[in-house]
Design a protein around this motif. Structure first.
Motif, PDB file in Angstrom:
ATOM      1  N   SER A   7      -7.362  -0.214 -10.397  1.00 53.05           N
ATOM      2  CA  SER A   7      -5.956   0.193 -10.358  1.00 53.05           C
ATOM      3  C   SER A   7      -5.723   1.191  -9.242  1.00 53.05           C
ATOM      4  CB  SER A   7      -5.533   0.819 -11.688  1.00 53.05           C
ATOM      5  OG  SER A   7      -4.183   1.235 -11.636  1.00 53.05           O
ATOM      6  N   SER A   8      -4.545   1.073  -8.628  1.00 56.06           N
ATOM      7  CA  SER A   8      -4.129   2.039  -7.613  1.00 56.06           C
ATOM      8  C   SER A   8      -3.322   3.176  -8.224  1.00 56.06           C
ATOM      9  CB  SER A   8      -3.292   1.329  -6.530  1.00 56.06           C
ATOM     10  OG  SER A   8      -4.060   0.335  -5.881  1.00 56.06           O
ATOM     11  N   GLU A   9      -3.031   3.063  -9.523  1.00 54.88           N
ATOM     12  CA  GLU A   9      -2.297   4.113 -10.222  1.00 54.88           C
ATOM     13  C   GLU A   9      -3.300   5.045 -10.897  1.00 54.88           C
ATOM     14  OE1 GLU A   9       1.064   3.027 -12.573  1.00 54.88           O
ATOM     15  OE2 GLU A   9       1.446   1.202 -11.427  1.00 54.88           O
ATOM     16  N   HIS A  10      -3.425   6.235 -10.361  1.00 56.25           N
ATOM     17  CA  HIS A  10      -4.438   7.164 -10.860  1.00 56.25           C
ATOM     18  C   HIS A  10      -4.226   7.510 -12.330  1.00 56.25           C
ATOM     19  CE1 HIS A  10      -5.090   8.676  -6.457  1.00 56.25           C
ATOM     20  NE2 HIS A  10      -5.410   7.410  -6.629  1.00 56.25           N
ATOM     21  N   GLU A  54      -5.456  -4.516 -11.045  1.00 59.33           N
ATOM     22  CA  GLU A  54      -4.057  -4.057 -11.078  1.00 59.33           C
ATOM     23  C   GLU A  54      -3.344  -4.669 -12.288  1.00 59.33           C
ATOM     24  OE1 GLU A  54      -3.181  -1.708  -9.257  1.00 59.33           O
ATOM     25  OE2 GLU A  54      -4.370  -1.781  -7.426  1.00 59.33           O
ATOM     26  N   LEU A 104      -8.692   3.703  -2.393  1.00 59.21           N
ATOM     27  CA  LEU A 104      -7.519   3.316  -1.620  1.00 59.21           C
ATOM     28  C   LEU A 104      -7.486   1.802  -1.432  1.00 59.21           C
ATOM     29  CD1 LEU A 104      -7.694   6.080   1.145  1.00 59.21           C
ATOM     30  CD2 LEU A 104      -6.423   6.132  -1.017  1.00 59.21           C
ATOM     31  N   VAL A 105      -6.296   1.281  -1.092  1.00 59.16           N
ATOM     32  CA  VAL A 105      -6.172  -0.146  -0.773  1.00 59.16           C
ATOM     33  C   VAL A 105      -7.079  -0.469   0.410  1.00 59.16           C
ATOM     34  CG1 VAL A 105      -4.602  -1.932   0.076  1.00 59.16           C
ATOM     35  CG2 VAL A 105      -3.817  -0.303  -1.658  1.00 59.16           C
ATOM     36  N   SER A 149       0.848  -1.184   0.000  1.00 53.32           N
ATOM     37  CA  SER A 149       0.000   0.000   0.000  1.00 53.32           C
ATOM     38  C   SER A 149       0.890   1.241   0.000  1.00 53.32           C
ATOM     39  CB  SER A 149      -0.888   0.018   1.244  1.00 53.32           C
ATOM     40  OG  SER A 149      -0.098   0.201   2.417  1.00 53.32           O
TER      41      SER A 149
END
Length: 503
Positions: free
Chosen positions: A450-453, A419, A284-285, A169
């Motif tokens: 995805s956690s990459e904006h 992801e 968020l995670v 995270s």
């Protein structure tokens, strides 16, 4: 400043494939040296030479000014070199403490002393994990932290971090960077391999870029920027990261979920995805994104709510039911859940729909298998020696392409990416984005977690944002920004049923 270790003219070949073509690399005391490049550039191979896992065909390793001849990893460790590989080397049935000191356990174990020593390592570096916990029951992110703690428990002069933050995270990644800076202050040489260039620039002193097994160059971090590094890695400008989308017609509603719920993890989620549409699921995670995906795929039970595909309600009891209905999932943990890592590429690519390559007696038609999978690997530009090679021989990006090949072979109308580019280099990322775009253009409904904006902003038609287990809102392209996404993701409370939670 004299280098702790120098690698000079390192060459390594596997059959006719030249993995390293005379690479030079050095590590100085008290520095963080980033080693960058696309998957297949030679980074991991070079570090395996440094760690004694493999021997170079040509070249020299110089430690403290003297030539070293490593016969195996034990010799490298005796020189003070510790490796934290991208592939976790943990015993899942043992405790955290046992894993940290694996290989150094006495014949008679004093459990109190062992757990106390492991607890001190974890506490010293700020990791909130109990030493008695069983590693196999931990989330993959915490397993990665155990792997890191194992290396940090040794008195190392050089530590190699190979994609250490890929499954962490944001908070844990920041803590790891603090640890790297602590190690640097103590005079340890740190090698940092990562595809997250923003993180690399936060901590690296120098950067060396490899491409096709050769050194492109070494440069001080303060004298370069992300655009230049990407250009060195892939030979094209950063603006080419996200391919231009083909003309795509948004069609009928393929997926609809109504009031989807599971305990406190998923709370009354409602949304739909249409044919030809790429919908992002941000947050968020721990916000519930992966849980939603697994419920739609039948991997986790649905406690409340309904899932519809093309207007028909599905009663999903397993992933098998979902695949038969036309739902595909590329999971977050591709090695643990997406592929059978030691099985051949061709077996992994066909296992979800074996009926396409078997005759009426259940025997595999090998000529059909070879023809179909060769066509798929060519379409996906999958880099491999042969389709009979194990998936474990492939880079991260090519492993992800095998998972994608499996679902392209199986067919389906809805594909969920969780992801999709985690642990994948910038060049392979662009290829995967292009494949996602093409699937939408072919009429598939696509859901991307995805956690990459920037990844979501670059490929999605709209983005749903989750927080606290609920959908907190929706963003359309004119509103795409880190600020807007984080504002929704961190919104307190649960969205009202007739508000943001119904999009």
């Amino acid at each position: 400043m004299d280098a702790l270790v120098q690698l000079r003219g390192i060459k390594k070949s596997y059959g006719g494939v030249k993995a390293l073509r005379g690479v030079d690399f050095d590590i100085r005391p008290g520095e963080i040296h980033a080693l960058l490049g696309e998957n297949g550039a030679g980074k991991s191979t070079l570090m395996k030479v440094l760690g004694g896992d493999i021997s170079a065909n040509e070249g020299t390793i110089i430690v403290d000014g003297k030539t070293a001849n490593y016969r195996g990893p034990a010799d490298a460790k005796a020189s003070g070199i510790q490796m934290i590989h991208q592939e976790l080397a943990l015993a899942p049935d043992l405790s955290v403490a046992e894993n940290i000191y694996l290989g150094a356990l006495p014949t008679v174990i004093k459990w109190r002393d062992l757990n106390r020593a492991a607890g001190e390592v974890l506490d010293r570096f700020g990791f909130d994990i109990g030493p008695r916990e069983i590693v196999g029951k931990l989330p993959i992110a915490l397993q990665q932290i155990v792997e890191i703690a194992k290396a940090l428990s040794k008195k190392a002069r050089i530590i190699v971090f190979d994609e250490p933050t890929a499954v962490l995270s944001g908070k844990d990644a920041e803590r790891l960077h603090e640890i790297m800076l602590q190690l640097r202050a103590q005079g340890v040489g740190v090698v940092y391999i990562s595809h997250r260039l923003d993180e690399v620039f936060e901590v690296a002193d120098r950067m060396t870029v490899l491409k096709d097994g050769e050194t492109v160059g070494t440069i001080d971090a303060k004298d370069t920027d992300v655009a230049q590094i990407i250009s060195m890695m892939v030979g094209r400008r950063m603006s080419a990261m996200f391919p231009e989308k083909p003309e795509t017609e948004i069609g009928h509603e393929v997926l609809r979920v109504e009031n989807l719920g599971r305990g406190r993890k998923v709370l009354g989620v409602n949304f739909s995805v249409r044919a030809g549409e790429i919908v992002g699921l941000g947050g968020l995670v721990g916000s519930g994104r992966t849980e939603v995906a697994k419920m739609i795929f039948g991997a986790d039970p649905i406690e409340t709510g309904k899932v519809y595909l093309n207007g028909e309600e599905l009663r999903l009891k397993s992933p098998h039911d979902a695949v038969r209905a036309g739902i595909n999932l590329l999971p977050e943990d591709r090695k643990g859940e997406g592929v059978v890592i030691d099985f051949p590429i061709k077996v992994n690519s066909t296992m979800a729909m074996m009926g396409k390559i078997t005759n009426k007696f259940g025997f595999i038609r090998h000529s059909t298998e070879s023809r179909d999978i060769t066509e798929l690997t060519d379409q996906l530009t999958l880099k491999c020696g042969h389709i009979g090679d194990p998936v474990s021989t492939l880079s991260g990006g090519n492993q992800q392409k095998v998972v994608l090949a499996k679902w392209m072979f199986a067919g389906g109308e809805l594909i969920i990416f969780d992801e999709p580019t985690r642990g994948v280099d910038v060049g392979a990322k662009s290829e995967i984005y292009g494949l996602i775009n093409q699937m939408a253009a072919d009429g598939k409904a696509v859901l991307v977690i995805s956690s990459e904006h920037q990844e979501l902003f670059g490929i999605c038609d709209r983005i749903l944002v989750m927080g606290n287990g609920a959908l907190q809102g929706e963003l359309l392209p004119p509103d795409f920004s880190d600020e807007n996404l984080l504002h929704l993701a961190m919104a307190s409370g649960v969205a009202e049923q007739n508000g943001a939670n119904d999009v």
